[in-house]
Scaffold this motif. Sequence first.
Motif, PDB file in Angstrom:
ATOM      1  N   GLY A 134       0.782  -1.229   0.000  1.00 28.06           N
ATOM      2  CA  GLY A 134       0.000   0.000   0.000  1.00 28.06           C
ATOM      3  C   GLY A 134       0.809   1.272   0.000  1.00 28.06           C
ATOM      4  O   GLY A 134       0.250   2.361   0.146  1.00 28.06           O
ATOM      5  N   VAL A 135       2.143   1.172  -0.198  1.00 26.89           N
ATOM      6  CA  VAL A 135       3.004   2.362  -0.219  1.00 26.89           C
ATOM      7  C   VAL A 135       2.991   2.959  -1.620  1.00 26.89           C
ATOM      8  O   VAL A 135       3.108   2.245  -2.627  1.00 26.89           O
ATOM      9  CB  VAL A 135       4.444   2.005   0.196  1.00 26.89           C
ATOM     10  CG1 VAL A 135       5.344   3.228   0.108  1.00 26.89           C
ATOM     11  CG2 VAL A 135       4.455   1.433   1.611  1.00 26.89           C
ATOM     12  N   LEU A 136       2.858   4.268  -1.714  1.00 24.11           N
ATOM     13  CA  LEU A 136       2.817   4.953  -3.007  1.00 24.11           C
ATOM     14  C   LEU A 136       4.105   4.740  -3.795  1.00 24.11           C
ATOM     15  O   LEU A 136       5.195   4.638  -3.226  1.00 24.11           O
ATOM     16  CB  LEU A 136       2.587   6.453  -2.808  1.00 24.11           C
ATOM     17  CG  LEU A 136       1.190   6.863  -2.348  1.00 24.11           C
ATOM     18  CD1 LEU A 136       1.175   8.334  -1.934  1.00 24.11           C
ATOM     19  CD2 LEU A 136       0.158   6.615  -3.441  1.00 24.11           C
ATOM     20  N   TYR A 137       3.965   4.691  -5.115  1.00 26.10           N
ATOM     21  CA  TYR A 137       5.100   4.494  -6.005  1.00 26.10           C
ATOM     22  C   TYR A 137       5.890   5.784  -6.161  1.00 26.10           C
ATOM     23  O   TYR A 137       5.319   6.876  -6.273  1.00 26.10           O
ATOM     24  CB  TYR A 137       4.608   4.026  -7.372  1.00 26.10           C
ATOM     25  CG  TYR A 137       5.716   3.621  -8.308  1.00 26.10           C
ATOM     26  CD1 TYR A 137       6.326   2.384  -8.173  1.00 26.10           C
ATOM     27  CD2 TYR A 137       6.143   4.469  -9.318  1.00 26.10           C
ATOM     28  CE1 TYR A 137       7.343   1.995  -9.033  1.00 26.10           C
ATOM     29  CE2 TYR A 137       7.159   4.096 -10.190  1.00 26.10           C
ATOM     30  CZ  TYR A 137       7.757   2.858 -10.038  1.00 26.10           C
ATOM     31  OH  TYR A 137       8.768   2.489 -10.897  1.00 26.10           O
ATOM     32  N   ASP A 138       7.206   5.670  -6.182  1.00 22.75           N
ATOM     33  CA  ASP A 138       8.086   6.833  -6.302  1.00 22.75           C
ATOM     34  C   ASP A 138       8.594   6.952  -7.736  1.00 22.75           C
ATOM     35  O   ASP A 138       9.501   6.234  -8.143  1.00 22.75           O
ATOM     36  CB  ASP A 138       9.260   6.693  -5.331  1.00 22.75           C
ATOM     37  CG  ASP A 138      10.201   7.887  -5.384  1.00 22.75           C
ATOM     38  OD1 ASP A 138       9.843   8.899  -6.001  1.00 22.75           O
ATOM     39  OD2 ASP A 138      11.305   7.794  -4.805  1.00 22.75           O
TER      40      ASP A 138
END
Length: 225
Positions: A134-138
């Motif tokens: 669930g961590v946003l893509y960089d």
Amino acid sequence: MRRCCRTVAILAIGLLALRASAASAASELPSISRPALAQQLQVGDLVFIRVGALPFLKVASTTNSWTNHVGIVVATDGAEPVIAESTFPVSKRGSLGRFLARSEGGRVEVSRLNTPLTDDQQRILIQAAQERMGVLYDTGFNLHSRRQFCSRFVHEVLREASGLEVGQVETFANLLARNPDTDQAFWKYWYFGQIPWERETVTPASVMNSTQVHAVFDGYVASLQ
């Protein structure tokens, strides 16, 4: 409007050129069915593919590699192996079939740590991957941001589970200096006019080429159905 259309045209031409280059450079590699590949996989295996979107193709060409995306096997006890990955918009888990379906021409490489993971290390790896869901893509590929990208994701998960550094941490300056034919104009455009030269990153190619892993399959999936 005219400038926008010109930009779209340039990106489209670049995309076609990169795909043509990859096709002409392809060597004779083995093929395997998806079920046969699935049977070979173990928790902790790295699965490399080639995504067809232009920014990802630029990642491949910048690193002198065919691959531009990587995920890691976190389960093999279901109907199909499960791959954890950092992708847009957020990191997630999904089936091997869905993961492979995104690779141009079914190109795939599976790599495995030279030192097999213990049962405890496998449990740590699964937990480490789960904690990063669930961590946003960089899109800036910054190793020290609050977000994630694919090679950073597997690099950190493997390090947490095994203590090994799989993949090379390097600055953009070092990366681009090692690849003088890189299309810096694209990356200046990507970074709004200024490449972050001192930013540290880790690439899919450096993970795949790490001396800590070896390939257990390198070729094509014969059928994605």
